[in-house]
Write an enzyme that holds these catalytic residues in place. Structure first.
Site, PDB file in Angstrom:
ATOM      1  N   HIS A 169       0.827  -1.214   0.000  1.00  0.00           N
ATOM      2  CA  HIS A 169       0.000   0.000   0.000  1.00  0.00           C
ATOM      3  C   HIS A 169       0.857   1.259   0.000  1.00  0.00           C
ATOM      4  CE1 HIS A 169       0.750   1.110   4.268  1.00  0.00           C
ATOM      5  NE2 HIS A 169       0.681  -0.183   4.540  1.00  0.00           N
ATOM      6  N   CYS A 185       3.152  -4.559   6.848  1.00  0.00           N
ATOM      7  CA  CYS A 185       2.827  -4.416   5.427  1.00  0.00           C
ATOM      8  C   CYS A 185       4.054  -3.996   4.615  1.00  0.00           C
ATOM      9  CB  CYS A 185       1.711  -3.382   5.247  1.00  0.00           C
ATOM     10  SG  CYS A 185       0.101  -3.927   5.869  1.00  0.00           S
TER      11      CYS A 185
END
Length: 213
Positions: A169, A185
């Site tokens: 992301h 992440c």
């Protein structure tokens, strides 16, 4: 060599990218390595195409898009500040083979903040200096939600990447890219994640590797 799975899991590890050899041999060595990875993916995960995959190198903090055995794109990233690992609650980046399970955020403006994968309607202030900290762990611009494919290693039980909400992301802490900084992440620059989002589809394989020290 990639870091090995825990004792209860027996997936055959994908080799991590090797350090750059002398320039004259670099392209040949890289092509051979990518070809080996593609062959291994095709053999172990025949339900998915190995013609195009993403290779995340948590040691180098880079991600490469490999198409037909050749690197067609490369970006700087940030993996987890706490290192690599698959356990729920570890705040580490999981190793191994994943697939892109969902793509979220098509058409959203650059810097859009997502909360629980929903467009919040807010735009992040993008921080570009390495000493700048965001007040939140913002997920921005685009989301590629990863699903582990190796049972006992990154899928199922307490090591399930999808249930841990492991994404690729955008981030509002762009100044920290190139070094570990996330909570598990894989972070990218906002313009980079927009580009990547348009170049890969759901079910694209994602290999996350790290060299042993």
């Amino acid at each position: 060599m990639v870091m090995m799975p825990p004792p209860q899991a027996q997936p055959r590890p994908i080799p991590a990218p090797q350090p750059s050899p002398p320039m004259a041999a670099a392209n040949h060595e890289q092509g051979a390595n990518m070809g080996f990875i593609a062959h291994d993916l095709a053999k172990r995960f025949p339900a998915y195409s190995a013609d195009r995959f993403l290779l995340v190198d948590a040691s180098a903090q880079t991600m490469q898009l490999v198409e037909n055995g050749r690197v067609s794109g490369e970006w700087v990233v940030s993996t987890a500040l706490k290192g690599v690992g698959s356990r729920k609650g570890s705040e580490q980046t999981p190793l191994g083979v994943h697939r892109i399970a969902q793509k979220i955020g098509a058409g959203a403006a650059l810097g859009t903040i997502f909360k629980a994968r929903q467009n919040s309607g807010r735009i992040a202030n993008i921080l570009t200096r390495p000493d700048q900290d965001s007040s939140e762990d913002n997920v921005t611009t685009r989301i590629l939600w990863l699903d582990g494919l190796e049972p006992g290693f990154n899928k199922g039980g307490s090591v399930d990447s999808y249930e841990r909400y492991i994404y690729i992301h955008g981030t509002d802490e762009e100044g920290k890219l190139g070094r570990p900084a996330s909570h598990g992440c894989i972070r990218m620059r906002n313009r980079d994640v927009m580009e990547l989002f348009d170049r890969v589809g759901e079910d694209t394989l994602v290999v996350i590797a790290a060299r042993k020290p």
